[in-house]
Scaffold this motif. Structure first.
Motif, PDB file in Angstrom:
ATOM      1  N   GLU A  78       0.826  -1.207   0.000  1.00  0.00           N
ATOM      2  CA  GLU A  78       0.000   0.000   0.000  1.00  0.00           C
ATOM      3  C   GLU A  78       0.862   1.260   0.000  1.00  0.00           C
ATOM      4  OE1 GLU A  78      -2.254  -0.802   3.494  1.00  0.00           O
ATOM      5  OE2 GLU A  78      -4.009  -1.555   2.396  1.00  0.00           O
ATOM      6  N   LYS A  79       1.957   1.229   0.725  1.00  0.00           N
ATOM      7  CA  LYS A  79       2.846   2.396   0.780  1.00  0.00           C
ATOM      8  C   LYS A  79       3.474   2.669  -0.586  1.00  0.00           C
ATOM      9  CE  LYS A  79       4.046   1.457   5.627  1.00  0.00           C
ATOM     10  NZ  LYS A  79       5.138   1.103   6.569  1.00  0.00           N
ATOM     11  N   SER A  80       3.986   1.605  -1.231  1.00  0.00           N
ATOM     12  CA  SER A  80       4.663   1.812  -2.514  1.00  0.00           C
ATOM     13  C   SER A  80       3.671   2.147  -3.623  1.00  0.00           C
ATOM     14  CB  SER A  80       5.464   0.555  -2.895  1.00  0.00           C
ATOM     15  OG  SER A  80       4.611  -0.565  -3.025  1.00  0.00           O
ATOM     16  N   LYS A  81       2.532   1.472  -3.650  1.00  0.00           N
ATOM     17  CA  LYS A  81       1.530   1.727  -4.682  1.00  0.00           C
ATOM     18  C   LYS A  81       0.930   3.128  -4.537  1.00  0.00           C
ATOM     19  CE  LYS A  81       1.146  -2.187  -7.057  1.00  0.00           C
ATOM     20  NZ  LYS A  81       1.264  -2.281  -8.522  1.00  0.00           N
ATOM     21  N   ALA A  82       0.771   3.592  -3.298  1.00  0.00           N
ATOM     22  CA  ALA A  82       0.221   4.924  -3.081  1.00  0.00           C
ATOM     23  C   ALA A  82       1.147   5.992  -3.637  1.00  0.00           C
ATOM     24  CB  ALA A  82      -0.030   5.154  -1.589  1.00  0.00           C
ATOM     25  N   LEU A  83       2.453   5.787  -3.477  1.00  0.00           N
ATOM     26  CA  LEU A  83       3.420   6.744  -4.011  1.00  0.00           C
ATOM     27  C   LEU A  83       3.382   6.743  -5.538  1.00  0.00           C
ATOM     28  CD1 LEU A  83       5.661   8.777  -3.594  1.00  0.00           C
ATOM     29  CD2 LEU A  83       7.291   6.884  -3.432  1.00  0.00           C
ATOM     30  N   GLU A  84       3.268   5.556  -6.121  1.00  0.00           N
ATOM     31  CA  GLU A  84       3.160   5.470  -7.583  1.00  0.00           C
ATOM     32  C   GLU A  84       1.901   6.171  -8.076  1.00  0.00           C
ATOM     33  OE1 GLU A  84       5.170   1.011  -7.786  1.00  0.00           O
ATOM     34  OE2 GLU A  84       3.456   1.502  -9.052  1.00  0.00           O
ATOM     35  N   PHE A  85       0.802   5.950  -7.362  1.00  0.00           N
ATOM     36  CA  PHE A  85      -0.452   6.592  -7.775  1.00  0.00           C
ATOM     37  C   PHE A  85      -0.355   8.101  -7.663  1.00  0.00           C
ATOM     38  CE2 PHE A  85      -4.833   7.232  -8.570  1.00  0.00           C
ATOM     39  CZ  PHE A  85      -5.246   8.238  -7.712  1.00  0.00           C
ATOM     40  N   ALA A  86       0.239   8.609  -6.582  1.00  0.00           N
ATOM     41  CA  ALA A  86       0.370  10.061  -6.400  1.00  0.00           C
ATOM     42  C   ALA A  86       1.166  10.669  -7.553  1.00  0.00           C
ATOM     43  CB  ALA A  86       1.037  10.367  -5.059  1.00  0.00           C
ATOM     44  N   THR A  87       2.229   9.979  -7.975  1.00  0.00           N
ATOM     45  CA  THR A  87       3.043  10.459  -9.094  1.00  0.00           C
ATOM     46  C   THR A  87       2.249  10.439 -10.390  1.00  0.00           C
ATOM     47  OG1 THR A  87       5.020   9.581  -7.995  1.00  0.00           O
ATOM     48  CG2 THR A  87       5.214  10.147 -10.318  1.00  0.00           C
ATOM     49  N   GLU A  88       1.526   9.344 -10.632  1.00  0.00           N
ATOM     50  CA  GLU A  88       0.705   9.228 -11.835  1.00  0.00           C
ATOM     51  C   GLU A  88      -0.412  10.271 -11.838  1.00  0.00           C
ATOM     52  OE1 GLU A  88       1.416   7.024 -14.104  1.00  0.00           O
ATOM     53  OE2 GLU A  88      -0.381   6.779 -15.352  1.00  0.00           O
ATOM     54  N   TYR A  89      -1.023  10.466 -10.694  1.00  0.00           N
ATOM     55  CA  TYR A  89      -2.109  11.440 -10.537  1.00  0.00           C
ATOM     56  C   TYR A  89      -1.634  12.849 -10.860  1.00  0.00           C
ATOM     57  CZ  TYR A  89      -5.347  14.424  -7.862  1.00  0.00           C
ATOM     58  OH  TYR A  89      -6.210  15.404  -7.465  1.00  0.00           O
ATOM     59  N   LEU A  90      -0.453  13.205 -10.360  1.00  0.00           N
ATOM     60  CA  LEU A  90       0.097  14.538 -10.609  1.00  0.00           C
ATOM     61  C   LEU A  90       0.522  14.688 -12.065  1.00  0.00           C
ATOM     62  CD1 LEU A  90       1.044  17.265  -9.494  1.00  0.00           C
ATOM     63  CD2 LEU A  90       3.194  16.172  -8.845  1.00  0.00           C
ATOM     64  N   ASP A  91       1.092  13.635 -12.631  1.00  0.00           N
ATOM     65  CA  ASP A  91       1.591  13.700 -14.001  1.00  0.00           C
ATOM     66  C   ASP A  91       0.466  13.858 -15.023  1.00  0.00           C
ATOM     67  OD1 ASP A  91       3.699  13.558 -15.945  1.00  0.00           O
ATOM     68  OD2 ASP A  91       3.078  11.499 -16.383  1.00  0.00           O
ATOM     69  N   THR A  92      -0.729  13.334 -14.717  1.00  0.00           N
ATOM     70  CA  THR A  92      -1.849  13.381 -15.657  1.00  0.00           C
ATOM     71  C   THR A  92      -2.851  14.486 -15.343  1.00  0.00           C
ATOM     72  OG1 THR A  92      -3.041  11.741 -14.322  1.00  0.00           O
ATOM     73  CG2 THR A  92      -1.708  10.914 -16.159  1.00  0.00           C
ATOM     74  N   ASP A  93      -2.540  15.331 -14.366  1.00  0.00           N
ATOM     75  CA  ASP A  93      -3.453  16.419 -14.002  1.00  0.00           C
ATOM     76  C   ASP A  93      -3.554  17.421 -15.154  1.00  0.00           C
ATOM     77  OD1 ASP A  93      -3.610  18.673 -11.104  1.00  0.00           O
ATOM     78  OD2 ASP A  93      -4.904  18.460 -12.855  1.00  0.00           O
ATOM     79  N   PRO A  94      -4.779  17.698 -15.673  1.00  0.00           N
ATOM     80  CA  PRO A  94      -4.917  18.648 -16.780  1.00  0.00           C
ATOM     81  C   PRO A  94      -4.565  20.078 -16.406  1.00  0.00           C
ATOM     82  CG  PRO A  94      -7.061  17.942 -15.974  1.00  0.00           C
ATOM     83  CD  PRO A  94      -6.049  17.064 -15.314  1.00  0.00           C
ATOM     84  N   CYS A  95      -4.397  20.376 -15.137  1.00  0.00           N
ATOM     85  CA  CYS A  95      -3.940  21.709 -14.730  1.00  0.00           C
ATOM     86  C   CYS A  95      -2.479  21.929 -15.086  1.00  0.00           C
ATOM     87  CB  CYS A  95      -4.123  21.904 -13.222  1.00  0.00           C
ATOM     88  SG  CYS A  95      -5.809  22.207 -12.705  1.00  0.00           S
ATOM     89  N   LYS A  96      -1.779  20.845 -15.472  1.00  0.00           N
ATOM     90  CA  LYS A  96      -0.357  20.924 -15.814  1.00  0.00           C
ATOM     91  C   LYS A  96       0.468  21.490 -14.660  1.00  0.00           C
ATOM     92  CE  LYS A  96      -1.003  19.435 -20.004  1.00  0.00           C
ATOM     93  NZ  LYS A  96      -0.568  18.088 -20.404  1.00  0.00           N
ATOM     94  N   ARG A  97       0.177  20.978 -13.467  1.00  0.00           N
ATOM     95  CA  ARG A  97       0.971  21.417 -12.321  1.00  0.00           C
ATOM     96  C   ARG A  97       2.413  20.926 -12.465  1.00  0.00           C
ATOM     97  NH1 ARG A  97      -2.658  19.851  -7.159  1.00  0.00           N
ATOM     98  NH2 ARG A  97      -3.521  18.269  -8.580  1.00  0.00           N
ATOM     99  N   SER A  98       3.322  21.644 -11.846  1.00  0.00           N
ATOM    100  CA  SER A  98       4.733  21.326 -11.962  1.00  0.00           C
ATOM    101  C   SER A  98       5.021  19.931 -11.420  1.00  0.00           C
ATOM    102  CB  SER A  98       5.558  22.353 -11.186  1.00  0.00           C
ATOM    103  OG  SER A  98       6.899  21.926 -11.045  1.00  0.00           O
ATOM    104  N   PRO A  99       5.854  19.151 -12.117  1.00  0.00           N
ATOM    105  CA  PRO A  99       6.229  17.830 -11.591  1.00  0.00           C
ATOM    106  C   PRO A  99       7.054  17.934 -10.315  1.00  0.00           C
ATOM    107  CG  PRO A  99       7.544  18.374 -13.535  1.00  0.00           C
ATOM    108  CD  PRO A  99       6.461  19.412 -13.445  1.00  0.00           C
ATOM    109  N   ASP A 100       7.542  19.140 -10.039  1.00  0.00           N
ATOM    110  CA  ASP A 100       8.321  19.358  -8.820  1.00  0.00           C
ATOM    111  C   ASP A 100       7.441  19.744  -7.634  1.00  0.00           C
ATOM    112  OD1 ASP A 100      10.722  18.884 -10.186  1.00  0.00           O
ATOM    113  OD2 ASP A 100      10.800  20.964 -10.882  1.00  0.00           O
ATOM    114  N   LEU A 101       6.114  19.634  -7.796  1.00  0.00           N
ATOM    115  CA  LEU A 101       5.203  19.951  -6.702  1.00  0.00           C
ATOM    116  C   LEU A 101       5.550  19.101  -5.475  1.00  0.00           C
ATOM    117  CD1 LEU A 101       2.508  21.758  -6.594  1.00  0.00           C
ATOM    118  CD2 LEU A 101       1.325  19.565  -6.585  1.00  0.00           C
ATOM    119  N   PRO A 102       5.578  19.679  -4.296  1.00  0.00           N
ATOM    120  CA  PRO A 102       5.943  18.908  -3.098  1.00  0.00           C
ATOM    121  C   PRO A 102       4.987  17.739  -2.870  1.00  0.00           C
ATOM    122  CG  PRO A 102       5.969  21.267  -2.630  1.00  0.00           C
ATOM    123  CD  PRO A 102       5.357  21.109  -3.981  1.00  0.00           C
ATOM    124  N   VAL A 103       5.568  16.557  -2.663  1.00  0.00           N
ATOM    125  CA  VAL A 103       4.793  15.367  -2.314  1.00  0.00           C
ATOM    126  C   VAL A 103       5.346  14.842  -0.992  1.00  0.00           C
ATOM    127  CG1 VAL A 103       4.124  13.029  -2.961  1.00  0.00           C
ATOM    128  CG2 VAL A 103       4.348  14.790  -4.727  1.00  0.00           C
TER     129      VAL A 103
END
Length: 410
Positions: free
Chosen positions: A385-410
């Motif tokens: 759950e810990k590793s998959k959640a981190l992967e999902f957070a990265t995927e979620y940010l990368d596909t955000d149509p707002c085009k938020r910076s990939p350097d956004l704090p996680v």
């Protein structure tokens, strides 16, 4: 072009585009001072001129989705590092983290899944079973019931689905997990939907309303086989992602000059347009009315009503007839996701109307506050759950149509 950004009596900004004409550049500040006087702002109000490409931080923070072009050009998809500091291979998740839409700006603002042209299947939740709602009534829910709603859509040539758990405000829910048990036992196909959203009446997210194409109707009480002979609906919204209709008592006091109402009768149906309503709101109300009315549709404007309209509305009370200014401000949504593999498959479920009590110590939660994404790890969460959640957070940010910076704090 040039623009005036009104931040109230605290600060007026004048933004000048790099391709603005000489005349526009000269008149920009003069127009700003004229705007200041027209708004009756104090003479001490700051007026600042900024040019395209040279905006200060104080200006950028006024826009929730501001992005610097140069930074985007040089951006790259972040990879995840393992404990040794090495980059691990990115493994695509089955979860659909991509919330894109043909209108990217609208999708960024409202987090839409698609344009609402997907398919809906709805089940009413009973004590021991799920009962599918007929397709001809699929845009009508009841405040005294709970429903499982599956929305299927196509994105990038791939079939995707999202499962909503909707609870009416008059529904007494003794067992919150009952819906999940019924889904698992009676509708196995619903268990394959990885994205699940719990929502309650009045707290529906924009992508939920969009799936109904702006025609969602909520009637009072428990579901009946037939609609009431006469009922009144208050319609709120001006687009498919924010429009819904709620039943109101048949009293004069239920009306409001700032909204549009639909009165359905056996003979005909009426769309009552308050003097403070907009053209878009009236068009959405007509769309709602046509979804349930088969006979004649009569459009009435406040103050020009026909006697037939009033014979169905009692004289009880006085309705609000003062126009109010409609808010157009946009606030970035704060979203909470529940990550768990308790079912044997890693799933992410969005939690609506959440509070601190929704944090589950056996699982991982992801909190998106727009400028930062937090991953909250429960003390009893497992390694996957810990590793998959981190992967999902990265995927979620990368596909955000707002085009938020990939350097956004996680």
């Amino acid at each position: 072009d040039s623009y005036i950004i009104d931040n109230g009596p605290y600060h007026i900004w004048v933004w000048v585009g790099r391709n603005a004409s000489s005349k526009e550049r000269v008149e920009a500040m003069r127009n700003a001072h004229g705007f200041l006087k027209k708004k009756n702002y104090p003479s001490s109000t700051r007026v600042t001129r900024v040019v395209d490409g040279g905006e200060p931080v104080e200006f950028k923070v006024l826009f929730t989705s501001w992005r610097d072009d140069e930074r985007i050009k040089n951006s790259h998809t972040p990879s995840i590092k393992n404990g040794n500091g090495n980059h691990t291979k990115h493994v695509p998740l089955k979860i659909d983290a991509s919330v894109l839409h043909s209108d990217l700006k609208l999708a960024a603002q409202e987090q839409l899944l698609d344009d609402g042209t997907g398919t809906l299947r709805i089940w009413k939740v009973g004590a021991t079973s799920l009962v599918e709602v007929p397709s001809k009534r699929k845009n009508v829910l009841y405040s005294g019931e709970s429903y499982a709603i599956k929305y299927s859509y196509t994105h990038s040539g791939r079939e995707s689905s999202i499962l909503y758990y909707w609870k009416g405000e008059d529904k007494v829910e003794t067992d919150r997990n009952n819906l999940g048990k019924l889904t698992m036992n009676q509708e196995p196909a619903l268990n394959e939907v990885h994205v699940q959203v719990r929502t309650v009446q009045g707290k529906e997210p924009p992508h939920f309303l969009a799936s109904f194409r702006g025609k969602l109707i909520v009637l009072l009480g428990q579901q009946e086989d037939v609609f009431p002979a006469v009922f009144l609906l208050q319609v709120r919204g001006n687009h498919i992602h924010n429009t819904y209709a709620i039943q109101q008592p048949l009293h004069r006091s239920s009306l409001n000059s700032n909204f549009v109402f639909v009165l359905k009768t056996d003979e005909s149906s009426y769309v009552w347009c308050g003097k403070g309503s907009t053209g878009d709101e009236r068009e959405m109300a007509k769309s709602v009315a046509k979804s349930i009315c088969e006979g004649e549709l009569v459009v009435l404007y406040e103050g020009l009503e026909k006697p037939d309209f009033w014979k169905h509305i009692t004289n009880e009370g006085v309705y609000a007839n003062v126009r109010s200014r409609k808010s157009t401000s946009k606030i970035a949504s704060i979203r909470l996701f529940h990550c768990s593999n308790a079912s044997g498959t890693f799933k992410v479920e969005e939690t609506m109307n959440f509070s601190q009590s929704d944090l589950i110590e056996e699982d991982v939660m992801i909190l998106d506050v727009f400028h930062t994404i937090f991953i909250w790890i429960g003390r009893k969460a497992n390694k996957e759950e810990k590793s998959k959640a981190l992967e999902f957070a990265t995927e979620y940010l990368d596909t955000d149509p707002c085009k938020r910076s990939p350097d956004l704090p996680v």
